[in-house]
Design a protein around this motif. Structure first.
Motif, PDB file in Angstrom:
ATOM      1  N   ALA A  44       0.831  -1.205   0.000  1.00  0.00           N
ATOM      2  CA  ALA A  44       0.000   0.000   0.000  1.00  0.00           C
ATOM      3  C   ALA A  44       0.859   1.245   0.000  1.00  0.00           C
ATOM      4  O   ALA A  44       2.035   1.207   0.373  1.00  0.00           O
ATOM      5  CB  ALA A  44      -0.918  -0.003   1.223  1.00  0.00           C
ATOM      6  N   LYS A  45       0.269   2.334  -0.421  1.00  0.00           N
ATOM      7  CA  LYS A  45       0.898   3.644  -0.317  1.00  0.00           C
ATOM      8  C   LYS A  45       0.046   4.513   0.598  1.00  0.00           C
ATOM      9  O   LYS A  45      -1.175   4.586   0.436  1.00  0.00           O
ATOM     10  CB  LYS A  45       1.042   4.317  -1.682  1.00  0.00           C
ATOM     11  CG  LYS A  45       2.136   3.707  -2.548  1.00  0.00           C
ATOM     12  CD  LYS A  45       2.329   4.512  -3.828  1.00  0.00           C
ATOM     13  CE  LYS A  45       3.481   3.956  -4.655  1.00  0.00           C
ATOM     14  NZ  LYS A  45       3.699   4.746  -5.905  1.00  0.00           N
ATOM     15  N   LEU A  46       0.690   5.151   1.537  1.00  0.00           N
ATOM     16  CA  LEU A  46       0.040   6.116   2.415  1.00  0.00           C
ATOM     17  C   LEU A  46       0.421   7.512   1.966  1.00  0.00           C
ATOM     18  O   LEU A  46       1.613   7.843   1.876  1.00  0.00           O
ATOM     19  CB  LEU A  46       0.478   5.899   3.868  1.00  0.00           C
ATOM     20  CG  LEU A  46       0.210   7.048   4.844  1.00  0.00           C
ATOM     21  CD1 LEU A  46      -1.280   7.334   4.960  1.00  0.00           C
ATOM     22  CD2 LEU A  46       0.814   6.745   6.212  1.00  0.00           C
ATOM     23  N   THR A  48       0.158  11.348   3.037  1.00  0.00           N
ATOM     24  CA  THR A  48      -0.065  12.034   4.304  1.00  0.00           C
ATOM     25  C   THR A  48       0.653  13.374   4.304  1.00  0.00           C
ATOM     26  O   THR A  48       1.464  13.666   3.414  1.00  0.00           O
ATOM     27  CB  THR A  48       0.432  11.153   5.475  1.00  0.00           C
ATOM     28  OG1 THR A  48       0.070  11.753   6.712  1.00  0.00           O
ATOM     29  CG2 THR A  48       1.940  10.940   5.416  1.00  0.00           C
ATOM     30  N   ALA A  62      -8.617   8.838   8.304  1.00  0.00           N
ATOM     31  CA  ALA A  62      -8.051   8.153   7.147  1.00  0.00           C
ATOM     32  C   ALA A  62      -9.142   7.793   6.157  1.00  0.00           C
ATOM     33  O   ALA A  62     -10.282   7.537   6.538  1.00  0.00           O
ATOM     34  CB  ALA A  62      -7.305   6.893   7.578  1.00  0.00           C
ATOM     35  N   ILE A  64      -9.737   5.250   2.664  1.00  0.00           N
ATOM     36  CA  ILE A  64      -9.264   4.190   1.778  1.00  0.00           C
ATOM     37  C   ILE A  64      -9.852   4.420   0.392  1.00  0.00           C
ATOM     38  O   ILE A  64     -11.061   4.631   0.249  1.00  0.00           O
ATOM     39  CB  ILE A  64      -9.674   2.809   2.314  1.00  0.00           C
ATOM     40  CG1 ILE A  64      -8.919   2.514   3.610  1.00  0.00           C
ATOM     41  CG2 ILE A  64      -9.404   1.719   1.286  1.00  0.00           C
ATOM     42  CD1 ILE A  64      -9.362   1.235   4.297  1.00  0.00           C
ATOM     43  N   ASP A  92      -5.334  11.230   6.078  1.00  0.00           N
ATOM     44  CA  ASP A  92      -4.468  10.223   5.487  1.00  0.00           C
ATOM     45  C   ASP A  92      -5.218   9.445   4.415  1.00  0.00           C
ATOM     46  O   ASP A  92      -6.384   9.081   4.601  1.00  0.00           O
ATOM     47  CB  ASP A  92      -3.962   9.247   6.547  1.00  0.00           C
ATOM     48  CG  ASP A  92      -2.923   9.859   7.470  1.00  0.00           C
ATOM     49  OD1 ASP A  92      -2.420  10.961   7.161  1.00  0.00           O
ATOM     50  OD2 ASP A  92      -2.606   9.236   8.505  1.00  0.00           O
ATOM     51  N   TYR A  94      -5.066   6.061   1.842  1.00  0.00           N
ATOM     52  CA  TYR A  94      -4.418   4.782   1.576  1.00  0.00           C
ATOM     53  C   TYR A  94      -4.872   4.259   0.223  1.00  0.00           C
ATOM     54  O   TYR A  94      -6.067   4.186  -0.071  1.00  0.00           O
ATOM     55  CB  TYR A  94      -4.772   3.758   2.655  1.00  0.00           C
ATOM     56  CG  TYR A  94      -4.118   4.033   3.993  1.00  0.00           C
ATOM     57  CD1 TYR A  94      -2.962   3.357   4.382  1.00  0.00           C
ATOM     58  CD2 TYR A  94      -4.653   4.973   4.861  1.00  0.00           C
ATOM     59  CE1 TYR A  94      -2.368   3.608   5.611  1.00  0.00           C
ATOM     60  CE2 TYR A  94      -4.057   5.233   6.095  1.00  0.00           C
ATOM     61  CZ  TYR A  94      -2.920   4.543   6.454  1.00  0.00           C
ATOM     62  OH  TYR A  94      -2.325   4.803   7.667  1.00  0.00           O
ATOM     63  N   VAL A 133      -7.317  -4.308   6.138  1.00  0.00           N
ATOM     64  CA  VAL A 133      -6.493  -3.098   6.044  1.00  0.00           C
ATOM     65  C   VAL A 133      -6.976  -2.056   7.038  1.00  0.00           C
ATOM     66  O   VAL A 133      -6.167  -1.357   7.669  1.00  0.00           O
ATOM     67  CB  VAL A 133      -6.512  -2.554   4.601  1.00  0.00           C
ATOM     68  CG1 VAL A 133      -5.857  -1.174   4.541  1.00  0.00           C
ATOM     69  CG2 VAL A 133      -5.796  -3.519   3.657  1.00  0.00           C
ATOM     70  N   ILE A 137      -4.614  -0.179   9.837  1.00  0.00           N
ATOM     71  CA  ILE A 137      -4.335   1.254   9.948  1.00  0.00           C
ATOM     72  C   ILE A 137      -4.934   1.859  11.214  1.00  0.00           C
ATOM     73  O   ILE A 137      -4.601   2.985  11.576  1.00  0.00           O
ATOM     74  CB  ILE A 137      -4.798   2.024   8.695  1.00  0.00           C
ATOM     75  CG1 ILE A 137      -6.308   2.004   8.542  1.00  0.00           C
ATOM     76  CG2 ILE A 137      -4.129   1.456   7.455  1.00  0.00           C
ATOM     77  CD1 ILE A 137      -6.822   2.785   7.330  1.00  0.00           C
TER      78      ILE A 137
END
Length: 260
Positions: A44-46, A48, A62, A64, A92, A94, A133, A137
């Motif tokens: 995954a890429k976060l 932020t 967050a 998704i 954030d 994801y 996921v 997180i």
């Protein structure tokens, strides 16, 4: 939309419709990570803003992001720029693929029946993967972190399934999606919903978006539906910017209070 039409989303977001870039703020940073799920690890890429939630003394909300039928690859720049816009708003973001390697191959099939069958057979497993996921997180002391889901096209159908069975999802945005009929009878709950649709969409007709909005209202949930005149499957220009702004505002409002 009946599930037979879900298979028609193989084109996902048309390239011409996503050409305008969503501007990512210079302060946004990207972190790569591997998250465990019951079906195997997910890369995954976060996206932020600098400074961890721990340093800020709060669990940052967050979101998704769930891709369309063609996966992330072909439209990676769109998804990553969209994630950057969410992150620049202080939320954030994801981004990961919910497909297994086998799924990715099967969903490229030119046979609509094959794609339809894969979705029907795998929607529960994909939903569970997304929920895994969410657990990842929200771990490490962040159980109060508010979570939103935004899905594009097929990802909108999946996002509805995820939000229906995982009450940790406190806000759902669906871009030109609808009700996943394979699990419709199992849906007894949905969070606040923002549904964005074009009235010229021939892949996922507007009636499918309206059906989702009406279904959510029938469950007693708050719903905002925005219809873009003349827009097809995927938004461009001022429609794209408007939908982007509405998504950010919706998540800011719905994810402002921690949930436990």
């Amino acid at each position: 939309m009946r599930m037979g039409k879900v298979a028609l989303i193989c084109a996902g977001l048309m390239a011409s419709a996503i050409a305008p870039q969503l501007a990512r703020g210079a302060e946004t940073e990207v972190r790569e990570m591997v998250l465990p799920t019951t079906e195997g690890a997910v890369s995954a890429k976060l996206f932020t803003i600098p400074g961890s939630a721990e340093q800020q003394g709060a669990a940052r909300p967050a979101v998704i992001i769930l891709h369309g039928t063609q996966g992330i690859g072909r439209f990676r720049s769109f998804y990553e720029n969209f994630a950057g816009v969410i992150a620049a708003a202080g939320i954030d973001a994801y981004l990961f693929s919910y497909y297994s390697d086998v799924d990715a191959v099967q969903m490229k099939s030119p046979d609509a029946g094959v794609r339809r069958e894969v979705f029907n057979n795998r929607v529960r497993a994909w939903s569970s993967r997304v929920s895994d996921v969410i657990s990842d997180i929200r771990a490490n002391g962040h159980q109060s972190r508010p979570i939103g889901v935004v899905g594009f096209s097929l990802g909108g159908f999946l996002g509805t399934a995820v939000a229906a069975h995982d009450e940790r999802v406190t806000a759902l945005t669906v871009f030109y999606g609808g009700i996943p009929t394979a699990v419709k009878d199992e849906i007894a709950h949905l969070p606040p919903l923002l549904e964005l649709h074009g009235d010229a969409d021939r892949r996922v007709p507007l009636t499918e978006g309206r059906a989702l909005a009406d279904f959510a209202r029938g469950l007693g949930q708050s719903v905002e539906m925005v219809v873009y005149p003349g827009a097809e499957h995927g938004f461009a220009g001022k429609d794209e910017k408007d939908a982007e702004g509405r998504t950010v505002a919706f998540f800011r409002q719905q994810l402002s209070a921690p949930v436990r």
